[in-house]
Design a protein around this motif. Structure first.
Motif, PDB file in Angstrom:
ATOM      1  N   ARG A 180     -10.418 -19.429 -17.591  1.00 29.65           N
ATOM      2  CA  ARG A 180      -9.737 -19.061 -18.818  1.00 29.65           C
ATOM      3  C   ARG A 180      -9.734 -20.243 -19.773  1.00 29.65           C
ATOM      4  N   ARG A 181      -9.483 -19.945 -21.059  1.00 32.01           N
ATOM      5  CA  ARG A 181      -9.296 -21.058 -21.996  1.00 32.01           C
ATOM      6  C   ARG A 181      -8.065 -21.867 -21.598  1.00 32.01           C
ATOM      7  N   PHE A 182      -7.027 -21.162 -21.139  1.00 32.50           N
ATOM      8  CA  PHE A 182      -5.849 -21.835 -20.593  1.00 32.50           C
ATOM      9  C   PHE A 182      -5.178 -20.897 -19.600  1.00 32.50           C
TER      10      PHE A 182
ATOM     11  N   VAL B 118      -7.815 -25.623 -18.260  1.00 36.88           N
ATOM     12  CA  VAL B 118      -7.532 -26.194 -19.571  1.00 36.88           C
ATOM     13  C   VAL B 118      -8.761 -26.901 -20.099  1.00 36.88           C
TER      14      VAL B 118
ATOM     15  N   ALA C 107      -4.838 -27.706 -27.028  1.00 40.36           N
ATOM     16  CA  ALA C 107      -4.487 -27.006 -25.796  1.00 40.36           C
ATOM     17  C   ALA C 107      -3.030 -27.295 -25.475  1.00 40.36           C
TER      18      ALA C 107
ATOM     19  N   THR D  74      -0.804 -17.791 -19.657  1.00 37.50           N
ATOM     20  CA  THR D  74      -2.183 -17.789 -20.136  1.00 37.50           C
ATOM     21  C   THR D  74      -2.199 -18.021 -21.644  1.00 37.50           C
ATOM     22  N   GLU D  75      -3.391 -18.162 -22.199  1.00 38.20           N
ATOM     23  CA  GLU D  75      -3.501 -18.349 -23.640  1.00 38.20           C
ATOM     24  C   GLU D  75      -2.948 -17.145 -24.394  1.00 38.20           C
ATOM     25  N   GLU D  76      -3.075 -15.931 -23.817  1.00 41.15           N
ATOM     26  CA  GLU D  76      -2.523 -14.750 -24.484  1.00 41.15           C
ATOM     27  C   GLU D  76      -1.002 -14.817 -24.544  1.00 41.15           C
TER      28      GLU D  76
ATOM     29  N   GLY E  33      -0.069 -17.338 -27.096  1.00 41.08           N
ATOM     30  CA  GLY E  33      -0.360 -16.845 -28.424  1.00 41.08           C
ATOM     31  C   GLY E  33       0.716 -15.903 -28.942  1.00 41.08           C
TER      32      GLY E  33
END
Length: 268
Positions: A9-11, A25, A153, A260-262, A265
């Motif tokens: 994942r992106r994060f 990360v 990040a 997670t990044e979601e 966000g």
């Protein structure tokens, strides 16, 4: 909940059992305190459950963070193999000599800059009651936490086997605005040590640490899979609820991503 797999994942931060956590990360896959043995008896410690995800299912691992190599609940035989095969291990100076040529020992506040653009800073930790500190400055053994930072990040604080709120306060002072706090709890205890007092955070002290850090996103590990943990996920949830910070606790089934990044966000 999305299961952790070899896909990066992106994060992401997710616990796979005991203290073992996967952090993605800035293109890196980081594994914290790998423990991949099946249940078994280690003499003074008993492992009651294996990991939710096998090491082989994680794909390539770029960095292993080992808070300390002296105790099997933070580095068992399977986890040690993962560390020895990793291209980079960051740990304490006393543990680095056990973990092969790719291991680097960091003292508190020493920073390692990864070529991928990730900075990892060692942070202090006390593995037991503060009144048991040795002349060398340890309790039980030398232990490290870590702060992970990368451009654009979220920052992550990895507490390690720590029972000291003072150590957490020092991290909060040097790194204000930590995005995600990964805290070991469980109130680990061994009757023969320190009058059976906790060697890691109780559920209540984990909640207090989250408040000291002013963390909006908290993931708690090191509270399942071993017989010497006195507090489990239910106690942790109650403690965060009593402290009025239940919304900060991001729990997920073992083997799934918690933050997670979601998620981040949606929270921005």
């Amino acid at each position: 909940m999305t299961r952790i797999s070899a896909d990066r994942r992106r994060f992401g931060v997710g616990v796979i059992g005991g203290p073992t956590t996967v952090i993605d990360v800035h293109g890196l896959r980081i594994v914290v305190d790998p423990t991949f043995d099946p249940p078994g008896d280690y003499g003074y410690l008993q492992k009651t459950a294996g990991p939710a995800i096998a090491a082989e299912a994680l794909g390539g691992i770029d960095v292993v963070l080992v808070s300390h190599a002296q105790h099997p609940d933070n580095l068992d035989a399977g986890g040690r193999r993962v560390a020895l095969e990793s291209p980079l291990v960051l740990t304490t100076p006393s543990s680095a000599s056990e973990l092969g040529a790719t291991a680097r020992g960091l003292v508190a506040w020493e920073r390692f800059s990864h070529p991928a653009g990730v900075r990892i800073t060692a942070t202090p930790a006390l593995h037991g009651p503060a009144d048991e500190v040795t002349p060398e400055g340890y309790v039980n053994c030398e232990v490290s936490g870590f702060v992970i930072e990368a451009p654009d990040a979220p920052s992550v604080y990895v507490g390690g086997d720590n029972a000291s709120l003072r150590a957490v306060a020092e991290v909060a002072r040097r790194f204000p605005g930590i995005d995600v706090a990964l805290l070991n709890a469980g109130a680990a205890h061994v009757p023969a040590k320190y009058d059976d007092r906790p060697l890691t955070f109780t559920a209540e002290r984990a909640a207090a640490a989250a408040e000291v850090l002013d963390a909006r996103h908290v993931v708690v590990a090191h509270q399942d899979g071993w017989a010497h943990f006195a507090d489990g996920p239910a106690e942790t949830e109650r403690a965060f609820e009593r402290a009025g910070i239940r919304a900060a606790l991001f729990a997920a089934p073992l083997g799934s991503w918690s933050v997670t990044e979601e998620v981040l966000g949606r929270e921005v």
